[in-house]
Each structure stands twice: as structure tokens, then as C-alpha cells.
Scaffold this motif. Sequence first.
Motif, PDB file in Angstrom:
ATOM      1  N   SER A 440     -41.799 158.176  41.572  1.00 12.42           N
ATOM      2  CA  SER A 440     -43.161 158.153  42.091  1.00 12.42           C
ATOM      3  C   SER A 440     -43.418 156.865  42.872  1.00 12.42           C
ATOM      4  N   LEU A 441     -42.997 155.737  42.319  1.00 11.47           N
ATOM      5  CA  LEU A 441     -43.179 154.466  43.019  1.00 11.47           C
ATOM      6  C   LEU A 441     -42.419 154.451  44.336  1.00 11.47           C
ATOM      7  N   LEU A 481     -57.933 155.024  40.393  1.00 11.14           N
ATOM      8  CA  LEU A 481     -56.840 155.155  41.361  1.00 11.14           C
ATOM      9  C   LEU A 481     -57.054 156.331  42.300  1.00 11.14           C
ATOM     10  N   HIS A 482     -57.718 157.363  41.806  1.00  8.28           N
ATOM     11  CA  HIS A 482     -57.944 158.545  42.631  1.00  8.28           C
ATOM     12  C   HIS A 482     -59.078 158.318  43.642  1.00  8.28           C
ATOM     13  N   GLU A 483     -60.090 157.538  43.278  1.00  8.56           N
ATOM     14  CA  GLU A 483     -61.270 157.396  44.128  1.00  8.56           C
ATOM     15  C   GLU A 483     -61.263 156.131  44.987  1.00  8.56           C
ATOM     16  N   ASP A 484     -60.561 155.099  44.542  1.00 14.51           N
ATOM     17  CA  ASP A 484     -60.580 153.812  45.260  1.00 14.51           C
ATOM     18  C   ASP A 484     -59.354 153.739  46.170  1.00 14.51           C
ATOM     19  N   GLU A 485     -59.571 154.009  47.467  1.00 12.79           N
ATOM     20  CA  GLU A 485     -58.437 154.028  48.405  1.00 12.79           C
ATOM     21  C   GLU A 485     -57.772 152.662  48.524  1.00 12.79           C
ATOM     22  N   ALA A 486     -58.559 151.591  48.501  1.00  9.43           N
ATOM     23  CA  ALA A 486     -57.990 150.251  48.616  1.00  9.43           C
ATOM     24  C   ALA A 486     -57.098 149.930  47.417  1.00  9.43           C
ATOM     25  N   LEU A 487     -57.567 150.275  46.218  1.00 11.72           N
ATOM     26  CA  LEU A 487     -56.746 150.058  45.014  1.00 11.72           C
ATOM     27  C   LEU A 487     -55.483 150.904  45.075  1.00 11.72           C
ATOM     28  N   ASN A 488     -55.639 152.148  45.490  1.00 14.56           N
ATOM     29  CA  ASN A 488     -54.480 153.042  45.590  1.00 14.56           C
ATOM     30  C   ASN A 488     -53.463 152.479  46.577  1.00 14.56           C
ATOM     31  N   ARG A 489     -53.935 151.975  47.712  1.00 16.15           N
ATOM     32  CA  ARG A 489     -53.026 151.435  48.720  1.00 16.15           C
ATOM     33  C   ARG A 489     -52.306 150.186  48.185  1.00 16.15           C
ATOM     34  N   ALA A 490     -53.062 149.334  47.498  1.00 17.76           N
ATOM     35  CA  ALA A 490     -52.452 148.119  46.945  1.00 17.76           C
ATOM     36  C   ALA A 490     -51.369 148.461  45.932  1.00 17.76           C
ATOM     37  N   CYS A 491     -51.631 149.452  45.087  1.00 17.36           N
ATOM     38  CA  CYS A 491     -50.638 149.870  44.085  1.00 17.36           C
ATOM     39  C   CYS A 491     -49.452 150.565  44.757  1.00 17.36           C
ATOM     40  N   SER A 492     -49.734 151.347  45.792  1.00 18.54           N
ATOM     41  CA  SER A 492     -48.659 152.007  46.526  1.00 18.54           C
ATOM     42  C   SER A 492     -47.720 150.973  47.140  1.00 18.54           C
ATOM     43  N   GLU A 493     -48.294 149.958  47.793  1.00 21.48           N
ATOM     44  CA  GLU A 493     -47.472 148.919  48.421  1.00 21.48           C
ATOM     45  C   GLU A 493     -46.692 148.117  47.378  1.00 21.48           C
ATOM     46  N   ALA A 494     -47.333 147.853  46.236  1.00 20.73           N
ATOM     47  CA  ALA A 494     -46.643 147.116  45.170  1.00 20.73           C
ATOM     48  C   ALA A 494     -45.474 147.920  44.614  1.00 20.73           C
ATOM     49  N   GLY A 495     -45.676 149.244  44.472  1.00 19.83           N
ATOM     50  CA  GLY A 495     -44.596 150.091  43.978  1.00 19.83           C
ATOM     51  C   GLY A 495     -43.427 150.150  44.938  1.00 19.83           C
ATOM     52  N   LEU A 496     -43.712 150.277  46.229  1.00 19.61           N
ATOM     53  CA  LEU A 496     -42.644 150.305  47.230  1.00 19.61           C
ATOM     54  C   LEU A 496     -41.916 148.963  47.282  1.00 19.61           C
ATOM     55  N   ALA A 497     -42.658 147.870  47.151  1.00 21.48           N
ATOM     56  CA  ALA A 497     -42.021 146.552  47.141  1.00 21.48           C
ATOM     57  C   ALA A 497     -41.132 146.382  45.910  1.00 21.48           C
ATOM     58  N   VAL A 499     -39.544 148.776  44.264  1.00 19.89           N
ATOM     59  CA  VAL A 499     -38.328 149.575  44.481  1.00 19.89           C
ATOM     60  C   VAL A 499     -37.409 148.891  45.482  1.00 19.89           C
ATOM     61  N   THR A 500     -37.976 148.396  46.570  1.00 18.58           N
ATOM     62  CA  THR A 500     -37.178 147.756  47.617  1.00 18.58           C
ATOM     63  C   THR A 500     -36.480 146.506  47.097  1.00 18.58           C
ATOM     64  N   ASP A 501     -37.203 145.699  46.331  1.00 18.88           N
ATOM     65  CA  ASP A 501     -36.653 144.420  45.866  1.00 18.88           C
ATOM     66  C   ASP A 501     -35.677 144.577  44.700  1.00 18.88           C
ATOM     67  N   ARG A 502     -36.001 145.474  43.771  1.00 20.43           N
ATOM     68  CA  ARG A 502     -35.231 145.520  42.528  1.00 20.43           C
ATOM     69  C   ARG A 502     -34.212 146.650  42.440  1.00 20.43           C
ATOM     70  N   LEU A 503     -34.405 147.694  43.239  1.00 18.85           N
ATOM     71  CA  LEU A 503     -33.552 148.876  43.081  1.00 18.85           C
ATOM     72  C   LEU A 503     -32.737 149.170  44.331  1.00 18.85           C
ATOM     73  N   ASN A 504     -32.503 148.156  45.151  1.00 19.10           N
ATOM     74  CA  ASN A 504     -31.684 148.359  46.345  1.00 19.10           C
ATOM     75  C   ASN A 504     -30.202 148.319  46.000  1.00 19.10           C
ATOM     76  N   GLU A 505     -29.382 148.950  46.813  1.00 23.12           N
ATOM     77  CA  GLU A 505     -27.946 149.067  46.524  1.00 23.12           C
ATOM     78  C   GLU A 505     -27.261 147.712  46.402  1.00 23.12           C
ATOM     79  N   LYS A 506     -27.627 146.772  47.249  1.00 18.01           N
ATOM     80  CA  LYS A 506     -26.981 145.459  47.213  1.00 18.01           C
ATOM     81  C   LYS A 506     -27.188 144.777  45.859  1.00 18.01           C
ATOM     82  N   ARG A 507     -28.411 144.862  45.338  1.00 19.90           N
ATOM     83  CA  ARG A 507     -28.686 144.247  44.032  1.00 19.90           C
ATOM     84  C   ARG A 507     -27.950 144.984  42.914  1.00 19.90           C
ATOM     85  N   ILE A 508     -27.926 146.306  42.980  1.00 21.78           N
ATOM     86  CA  ILE A 508     -27.215 147.069  41.941  1.00 21.78           C
ATOM     87  C   ILE A 508     -25.730 146.750  41.981  1.00 21.78           C
ATOM     88  N   ASP A 509     -25.160 146.635  43.179  1.00 20.15           N
ATOM     89  CA  ASP A 509     -23.746 146.259  43.305  1.00 20.15           C
ATOM     90  C   ASP A 509     -23.487 144.908  42.647  1.00 20.15           C
TER      91      ASP A 509
END
Length: 529
Positions: A440-441, A481-497, A499-509
Motif C-alpha cells: 500500500s505504501l 485520512l479519507h477527508e483531509d487531502e493535505a494529510l493524505n498527501r503528506a502520508c502518501s509522500e512519506a510512504g513512498l519515501a 519504500v524508496t529509501d529503505r526497500l530499494n534493491e541496492k540497500r537490500i543487496d
Amino acid sequence: MALLGHIDHLSRQHIVGWAWNPDVPGVPVSLVISVDGRVIGRCLADRHRLDLVAEGIGDGRHGFEFRPPEYMISRLARSEIAVRREGDSAHLPTSPRMLDPVTVFDADLEGRLAQLIVEVEDDADLDRRLGFLTEQTQRLRQVRADRQRRPASAAFVRPRALVVDTVMPVHRRDAGSNAILSHMRSLQRLGYAVSFAPTDLTGDAAALEADGIACCLHPWYATIEEVLRRNAGAFALVYLHRVDTAGRYSQLVRDTQRGARLVYSIADLHHLRTARQAEIEDRADLAAYAEHLRFLELTAARAADVVITHSTHEATLLRRHVPAEQVHVVPWAVAPRPTAVPFADRRGLAFIGGYGHRPNIDAARFLIEAVMPAVSFEPAIPCLLVGSGMPESLRTLAAARLGVEAIGQVAELACVFDRVRLTVAPLAYGAGVKGKVVDSLAAGVPCVCTPAAAEGLDLPEPLAGLIAETAADLARSITALHEDEALNRACSEAGLAYVTDRLNEKRIDSLIGTATGRPRVVEPVSEKP
């Protein structure tokens, strides 16, 4: 009497040529074909051939074609093929010819062997044939194992790694599959030649083998023990996934792969999940079983050189019983795949999980019966139940609740993430890292979690602020989270960050390399001229 002619083509299936007696040019020559002096058939040289006409050989009607009866010419022995004129037994010019034994294992040879196998005279003959075939099968299996052991090129030698799991992994089927596939690809990038064996030795290996992972399956191997014994000393690393696998094969790995690094990847601590369930349900039998599982898991961990867990929480627990330096937290690689559907075009929430897993059924019931009634929207926002193995009782419960829709299994989760504004994971108990929270993140869809669902992920703010335990607190987080678009966007960006920072192939390697010990790839030293 004169005899002219030629054998143009000779095989065990087809003999072609021509024969002509110029003394009686209009009479076709009758021919006898024999193999090692034994007559196998007759034919007339009376076929019309344009090449004979062009060469001025009679009227051209002197060709012959003969197809030997099936299996009349041995494929395993050198045979003399003779074509003679019937009556005086005069050889056709170029007769006799020799056919060498067949060394190619083709369909014809298979058919002959199959016929020989079933033509059994008595029980003693049957036993003799079975014994012979079993011996030859064992020899061929060992040849195959030895061929896999050899490097593809003498100029580049890669250490071998064997990965064993209970089932054949399938991409995106479940978190266990995603984890094992990710770790195998890391091992490949680190320089290992990776082999994989499911404990039942069955499954579709096409996807793995397309990625360069050799699979040990039936009929080439009968057991995991055979895989290890036939490849004795061949593996530099053996990775055992889940406690069932590690408990059964750790000692066998030590016996057959001397010097190999033994890795036990726990997936999740089964005893922890079972103990929590026993406490919630007040069941003494489950509590006793949890203690049994705890013994098995800790025994497997102590027997390994390296213990891999995906969860920071479970790493802390394991380090109380196993030397800390042997325990490594290694998640699996996840690629960010954010939904392209705008917030305004999405509505509702989803619970995603496999319903063959008891904690997910309990969580879905809790969501339907306690959480969603506390989420006050008019009209009610959609609540989607997604995942395989959904029991009919849960579908019936969902149908009776306004806004709850039992979707079941979907081919791609992207179609769910494109519909909803958030997901929810209201687990009361469990263990390990929850794959669907991570998925989901990675889709840029925030997830409202209970502490059990978020455990081991070390989520940063504002994602940590979405963690709630009671139905009322979960409902408040869902509403915000459903009604506050700004909060939803902030959480969405935090989740993507995250995943990008901690679950990338280079780090797993890097984490796999640290845990397993980076292999030394042996390359030849170039000689100076």
C-alpha cells in the motif's frame, strides 16, 4: 546378367535407390533387402524417376523405395545392409552398406527401449530390468547434478547458493514469495549462481529459470536429501526459508555441505503469533503449542550461521537467544508504483489479506463489526475486502453491512489502489512484517494500522501517527485520512519515501551481502605476454 544401380539414401527408416538390368531393359528388377544376412523384405525397382530419364537409363522406371519394418534394424549395433537381385543374389552396386550405431537419444530409440521394457518374461526378468533401469536412472541423475556443478566457463567461477523453501514462489502472490524472490535476485547480483528447491520438488520453474535460477525438481531429484547429497560440497551458501525447512534440513546441510554458510530466514516468528492468539482467545492448548514452536524456532536459529528476519521487533527478540551479530534485519525489495488516479477521483478504503490466514479473518470481522460502524459518513464510504481464500461466512457478513463489498482475489492490486484513498490493517495479533502494508505504501496509498500490523516496520511520522488500536481510534484515523487531502498527501509522500529509501534493491543487496558474507568471485589472473 548385368545389374546396374545405386543406393542413394540409407537409414533405419528408409532405403532409396535404383536398379536396372540392361539385358532385359523393360523388366523391373526384383530386389531382396537383408540386414546382417537376414532377409527383412522385398521390393520392385519400378518407380519412375526423372533423373534416370535425363541420364538415359532405360525408360526411367527403375527406382525403388523400401521402408524397413519398425525396429528390424538395430539402433544399438553396427549393421550390414545388403540389396540383392532376387534369383541370383547379385549385389546392387554400392551394396552392402554399413549403418553405424545410433548415439542420439531420439524418439525412435525411446520407442524401442519402451517396447523392450514392457516385454517381460517373468518376475525374475522384471526384477532384473527394474534393477538395471534404476541403476541407470541414478547414474543419469548424478551426471545432471555434476553438469550443474561445473562452471559455465573456466574463466569465470561463481560460488553456488542453494535456496530451499516449502513451495515454489510466485511473483506478487504473497509476502513470502516476494521476499524469497527478492533475496535470490540479491544473491545473483552479489555473484552467486543460485539454485532453488521447493521441499515438495514440484512447481512451474519457467519464471525462475528465465531469471537464471536453476531449479531442483522431480523427476531429477526425489527428495531434498538427494539434492544435497548429489551436490555434496557444491554450495558455498545454503539459505533455508521458514522453520519447517530449517528444522528438517539444517543438520543435513552441515553433513553434506562442509564449510557452507547456513542461513535461516524465519519469514516471521510463528511462536510469537500463536502465543498472541492464545492470549486473546484464552486457549491453553495454543499456548502450549506456541512454546513448542518457540523451541523449534530458537533451535533452528542457534543451528544457523546467520538468522535473517524482516522485522526489527523480531530481531530484538532473537538477539536475546542468539549472538547479536548473527541476527540481521533484511526486508525485501519493493519498487514504488504510485497510483496515478487523483485523490478526488478515489473514495473509500480497502482491507487486503489472504483469508487462509486466521489473523486476517479476525481482522476483517473486527473491521466490519466494530470499526466501520464508528466511521460516520453519509453516504457510507466503500469498504473493500480484497484477497484470496475468503470464506463464505465472511462474504455473508460483508453483504449484510452497508458499504462493505467482498471483492476477493484480484489479478493486480493496482486496480484496488486506483479506487481507494487509504487501506486499513486492523490486525489484533500476528508476527513479522505485513506485506500488504508495504504494498500500500509503495502505491502511495496510506495505511491505517494497529500496532500489530505496523510492528517491525519502524514507520516514521506522519505514518506512525496513523497507528491506532481501538475501533474508535481506528475510525478517527480513517476519517481524517479519507477527508483531509493535505494529510493524505503528506502520508502518501512519506510512504513512498520510506519504500524508496529503505526497500530499494541496492540497500537490500548491501544487507544480504553483510548477512551472508560477500562471495569472492574467482577470475583468472591474466598472463603477461
